[in-house]
Write an enzyme that holds these catalytic residues in place. Structure first.
Site, PDB file in Angstrom:
ATOM      1  N   ASP A   9      49.020 -42.287  73.294  1.00  0.00           N
ATOM      2  CA  ASP A   9      49.351 -42.310  71.701  1.00  0.00           C
ATOM      3  C   ASP A   9      49.609 -44.293  71.656  1.00  0.00           C
ATOM      4  O   ASP A   9      50.114 -44.930  72.116  1.00  0.00           O
ATOM      5  CB  ASP A   9      50.658 -41.528  71.438  1.00  0.00           C
ATOM      6  CG  ASP A   9      51.172 -41.725  69.982  1.00  0.00           C
ATOM      7  OD1 ASP A   9      50.047 -42.003  68.515  1.00  0.00           O
ATOM      8  OD2 ASP A   9      51.844 -40.707  69.488  1.00  0.00           O
ATOM      9  N   ASP A 103      44.456 -42.279  66.618  1.00  0.00           N
ATOM     10  CA  ASP A 103      45.523 -43.023  67.726  1.00  0.00           C
ATOM     11  C   ASP A 103      45.839 -41.704  69.459  1.00  0.00           C
ATOM     12  O   ASP A 103      46.957 -42.278  69.384  1.00  0.00           O
ATOM     13  CB  ASP A 103      45.981 -43.677  66.799  1.00  0.00           C
ATOM     14  CG  ASP A 103      46.725 -42.349  66.256  1.00  0.00           C
ATOM     15  OD1 ASP A 103      46.985 -41.116  65.601  1.00  0.00           O
ATOM     16  OD2 ASP A 103      48.724 -42.647  66.099  1.00  0.00           O
ATOM     17  N   GLU A 104      45.478 -40.771  69.280  1.00  0.00           N
ATOM     18  CA  GLU A 104      46.004 -39.958  69.965  1.00  0.00           C
ATOM     19  C   GLU A 104      44.985 -39.371  70.888  1.00  0.00           C
ATOM     20  O   GLU A 104      44.127 -38.410  70.314  1.00  0.00           O
ATOM     21  CB  GLU A 104      47.301 -39.113  69.716  1.00  0.00           C
ATOM     22  CG  GLU A 104      47.405 -38.586  68.568  1.00  0.00           C
ATOM     23  CD  GLU A 104      48.005 -37.679  68.275  1.00  0.00           C
ATOM     24  OE1 GLU A 104      49.475 -36.873  69.642  1.00  0.00           O
ATOM     25  OE2 GLU A 104      48.936 -37.482  67.700  1.00  0.00           O
TER      26      GLU A 104
END
Length: 353
Positions: A9, A103-104
């Site tokens: 993350d 983003d993850e």
């Protein structure tokens, strides 16, 4: 063989990219959002978060909480480019990558491409590459399933690494609030607290038959999660489940003025959906009232929509099923397609309110 799962993350991703690219923003409270009464926060730097600023809150509230915040308009083209570089780093370590957002992602590193000795070593290698190549930080969680890896990645944010080993899972989970379980929102958490299970350990003590009696199959899932059990694999190629587009208005509008806004959104959704190898059969209309109440209406016609015009027509027709007083005002409208199936699948008939 027991799986080795890593959840990566990126830390305050959009805001961190802005701080990286503009040195004058470093160490300052940065809010990624357009200014305006209708705007919402896309991301907040950790400096802004100390004032209580969070993603998805109204920008005007963020400004009240942090009067010195620096507002930066989002640049999603740049964020996607950085995200692609991060994905390339993942791909050097494993082919089993399940992106959740820009983003993850989950990574199955049971077997890794670099022949590193452990999942922890893989996580360290990925974080080092992100730092060295992109000048950004990422937090990582390592565990034997996705559920625990996700919790672990949050444990030492920002720029942290946390590992939950099989023999540690039960003791680790026992004191945590049930709200930490995936799928347990505020309403479900309240019901579990009323049942005498505010913590995962107390939930574990409830017989699975009782949980299933109250919550159906979801009760069985809750029971398994309380013991740290999650058999869901990392899906390297996640098929599209839905496509949507929405628009927030400059002022609250009556439904009659919302209807003309639907066709442009339908066109945007259709352009994206036409690139899919499968066909979507369910049309979805989303509305948000001035009081932030969210409504959805959907229909699965006998024949899937065959053009953006048909999609717009079906979505507009769904406004007739809103069922609210004429005086109701709306701040947002969205159009979506879901229920993707193979193009040669037979017709379906479904009507959902």
């Amino acid at each position: 063989m027991q799986r080795k799962i890593v959840h990566i993350d990126m830390d305050a991703f959009y805001a961190s990219v802005e701080q990286r690219d503009d040195p004058t923003l470093r160490g300052k409270p940065v809010v990624v959002a357009w200014r305006g009464a209708r705007s919402v926060v896309c991301a907040a730097s950790y400096e802004a978060r100390t004032f209580g600023v969070r993603s998805a809150m109204p920008a005007v509230r963020a400004e009240r909480l942090c009067p010195d915040a620096i507002f930066v308009p989002p640049d999603f083209v740049r964020y996607r480019a950085v995200s692609q570089h991060v994905r390339e780093i993942f791909a050097r370590h494993t082919t089993l990558i399940e992106p959740l957002s820009l983003d993850e992602a989950y990574l199955d590193v049971t077997e890794n491409l670099k022949s590193l000795p452990s999942a922890t070593a893989v996580a360290r290698s990925i974080r080092a590459a992100i730092r060295d190549e992109l000048s950004l930080t990422a937090s990582a969680g390592v565990a034997y399933n996705k559920f625990l890896a996700k919790i672990a990645s949050d444990w030492r944010k920002p720029n942290g690494l946390f590992v939950i080993r099989p023999e540690q899972a039960i003791d680790f989970l026992t004191p945590l609030p049930v709200g930490r379980l995936p799928g347990v929102g505020k309403v479900m958490e309240k019901r579990l607290v009323e049942l005498g299970a505010p913590t995962i350990g107390q939930l574990r003590a409830i017989a699975p038959q009782e949980l299933m009696r109250r919550f159906g199959r979801w009760g069985q899932r809750l029971h398994e999660l309380s013991f740290g059990v999650d058999e869901h694999p990392v899906c390297a190629e996640r098929q599209t489940q839905s496509i949507s587009a929405e628009d927030t208005f400059a002022r609250d509008l009556p439904l009659v003025e919302v209807r003309p806004m639907i066709a442009p959104l339908a066109a945007k959704v259709w352009r994206t959906a036409s690139k899919e190898s499968r066909v979507a059969r369910t049309v979805v209309l989303k509305l948000k009232t001035a009081e932030f109440r969210i409504l959805t209406r959907s229909e699965t016609p006998a024949r899937a929509p065959g053009s953006e015009g048909e999609l717009a027509e079906l979505a507009t027709a769904l406004t007739l099923r809103v069922g609210l007083p004429e005086r109701t005002r709306f701040r947002l409208v969205g159009v979506g397609l879901s229920g993707f199936t193979d193009r040669d699948a037979g017709p379906q008939l479904e009507f959902v309110i």
